[in-house]
Design an enzyme around this catalytic site. Sequence first.
Site, short mmCIF file in Angstrom:
data_model
loop_
_atom_site.label_atom_id
_atom_site.label_comp_id
_atom_site.label_asym_id
_atom_site.label_seq_id
_atom_site.Cartn_x
_atom_site.Cartn_y
_atom_site.Cartn_z
N CYS A 2 0.84 -1.19 0.00
CA CYS A 2 0.00 0.00 0.00
C CYS A 2 0.88 1.24 0.00
O CYS A 2 2.00 1.24 0.49
CB CYS A 2 -0.95 0.10 1.20
N ARG A 27 3.14 0.27 -5.31
CA ARG A 27 3.03 -0.39 -4.01
C ARG A 27 1.72 -1.16 -3.86
O ARG A 27 1.53 -1.89 -2.88
CB ARG A 27 3.13 0.64 -2.89
N TRP A 74 -3.00 -2.54 -1.62
CA TRP A 74 -2.74 -3.93 -2.00
C TRP A 74 -3.36 -4.74 -0.87
O TRP A 74 -2.89 -4.71 0.27
CB TRP A 74 -1.24 -4.20 -2.11
N ASN A 100 -0.47 1.62 5.95
CA ASN A 100 0.32 0.65 5.18
C ASN A 100 0.92 -0.31 6.18
O ASN A 100 1.66 0.11 7.07
CB ASN A 100 1.43 1.40 4.40
N GLY A 101 0.61 -1.60 6.04
CA GLY A 101 1.15 -2.59 6.98
C GLY A 101 0.06 -3.54 7.44
O GLY A 101 -0.98 -3.66 6.78
N GLU A 481 15.31 -17.23 -11.99
CA GLU A 481 14.91 -15.84 -12.24
C GLU A 481 14.17 -15.71 -13.57
O GLU A 481 13.17 -15.01 -13.67
CB GLU A 481 16.16 -14.94 -12.20
N LYS A 485 10.35 -14.36 -13.90
CA LYS A 485 9.96 -13.23 -14.76
C LYS A 485 8.77 -13.64 -15.62
O LYS A 485 7.81 -12.91 -15.75
CB LYS A 485 11.11 -12.80 -15.68
N GLU A 488 5.48 -14.16 -13.49
CA GLU A 488 4.86 -13.00 -12.84
C GLU A 488 4.22 -12.02 -13.82
O GLU A 488 3.24 -11.39 -13.49
CB GLU A 488 5.80 -12.31 -11.84
N HIS A 504 15.90 -36.61 -12.58
CA HIS A 504 15.37 -37.14 -11.32
C HIS A 504 13.88 -36.89 -11.19
O HIS A 504 13.34 -37.00 -10.09
CB HIS A 504 16.14 -36.54 -10.14
N LYS A 603 4.93 -3.90 -5.94
CA LYS A 603 6.38 -3.77 -6.05
C LYS A 603 7.08 -4.05 -4.73
O LYS A 603 8.06 -4.78 -4.67
CB LYS A 603 6.72 -2.36 -6.55
#
Length: 608
Positions: A2, A27, A74, A100-101, A481, A485, A488, A504, A603
């Site tokens: 947020c 955010r 968010w 925010n939190g 990575e 990418k 997401e 395996h 983010k």
Amino acid sequence: MCGIVGYVGPREATEVLIEGLRRLEYRGYDSAGVAVMNGTGVQVRKAVGRLSALEKVLSSNGIHGGVGIGHTRWATHGVPNEVNSHPHVSYDGKVSIIHNGIIENYRELKRELAEQGVKFKSDTDTEVVAHLLAKAFDGGLLTTLSKVVKRLRGAYALAVCHSDQPDRIVATRMGSPLVIGIGEGENFIASDVPAVLKYTRQIVFLEEGCLAQVTRDGVELFDADLKPLSFTPTTTSLTLDAAEKEGYEHFMLKEIHEQPHALAETIRGRIDGDHVDLSELELDAESLKGVKRIAILACGTSLYSGMVGKYLLERFTRIPTETWSASEFRYADPVIDPGMLVIAVSQSGETADTLEALRIVKEGGARTIAICNVMGSSIPRMVDATLYTRAGPEIGVASTKAYTTQLAGFVLLAVGIGRMVDKTDEATEKTIVEGLRQMPGQVKALLDEDIVAVKRCAKRYKDVFNFMYIGRHFNYPTAMEGALKLKEISYIHAEGYAGGEMKHGPLALVEGTFPTIAIAPAGRTREKLISNVQEIKARKGVVVMLSTHGDEEARELADYLIEIPACEEELSPILAVIPLQLLAYYTATQLGRDVDKPRNLAKSVTVE
Ligand code: M6R
């Protein structure tokens, strides 16, 4: 998670709040809202979805006034709908609050308030704080907030208005960031500096547990017991231009193309002739010789750079190194001792899991270093020394330039410490320094090449449901990575695997249409990876090979070939990830995805 912003001054508050929220949308972007005070009580407008939805509401139903708070959300508690959006207003209609939190003890507080007859409207944790403030209001918003926060557990940056004191915003923070912008005849609060850059570059970073009272005429800071604190604003070097798209269709593409410059910035002043120069970190060689083990703590993309960091540190320092997902570390009952050096890696410097893990190691007496991009953020402020990556603001949710600059940071740290503890010789240092010096140019060459195979692959495979990425040693994390990418931003399922592990289990997935991206640049494990590719080809799998220019064997094997320039294998993860970033980008744009703001993500993850 947020973004919060607040304004007190002569302008229309909503204009300043919307501008600030636009800069903070990275955010969170599930919903947004503003509350404005104008002497007739508090007026609130909210909308679900992107900021543009709120702008639309305001254009048909505007509010005027010079004191206001705004929020971009968010969702953590309660689905993204209008009722759960911030600002939240107290039962008496006088308090408005943004947060925010996460308030961890909100259930018990909610029960207590409900027993006193308070009716809740939303499913959020934040609403309890609005009601607590209304209940406790003693005529002064600052004193009331200082009392109420003592009852809260969890992480928060809070900004509050009260209609009985309509000239001010009162704010506090614990575990979530909050900055104050100092203007002339106007003042601001925000989660992050870009939100206020249009109006001021004079910034104060509010310390943990402190409170701020912001009016048009000034800003006052207090400790948790309301003892006044003196402060001097810093002039931020961030510019608004750096936070614009500058002609690129998406921030992600812009940030991919900024990597040559970002890498040059990371290296600047840290290599001198044939040597790594870490003097800015003030590390002590004798004390480093006493380090028994290194632990790297990070999340997401930063975690994958930390995985490469482990290989680099072990190669150049010979100190046993482990890399931990910070969220796992916290609850793993970790063994911490003063012989431990901890490296926390974070683009934002605000990731809650990493911050919490860092707190634990500090309590245990470990020495701490950060690799971080955002100046003055919480993680650098907690550690003994920080290597800033200097990549500039990264706005796209998918991390790109932060990753490659973190990798460069690890190379510098590993070689620099390796020399200090006498485990890396001068010739090796010289080779790596020379290679590092070439990195910005090599990345630029790769980007200028317009990698045709990448675009063709994106077009050909955009409709598959699964992708496999394989790599070994330094490029095993590159596989992770690359897969992150893709998933997401394109929402295609992708897995990163160690090439040797294919046989395996995952080899069972391979059949005629199943694509595997094999990352096989020149180096010690190239040949082994080529064998893994042979095994896939023998089962009729499709293989996209990423190899060093001139690798004829790779050319013969590949269904699609992506080539990178030759470099030292320790540096190859920096080059190898570039085509994978582009592959994810072009796949996502082919699918019409919202590249910079993928669904369900934000983010900065400032909640655990
Ligand atoms: O700011 P940080 O580097 O601490 O963030 C860690 C992760 O949240 C972040 O890397 C995330 O995984 C990115 N969306 C990946 O692209």
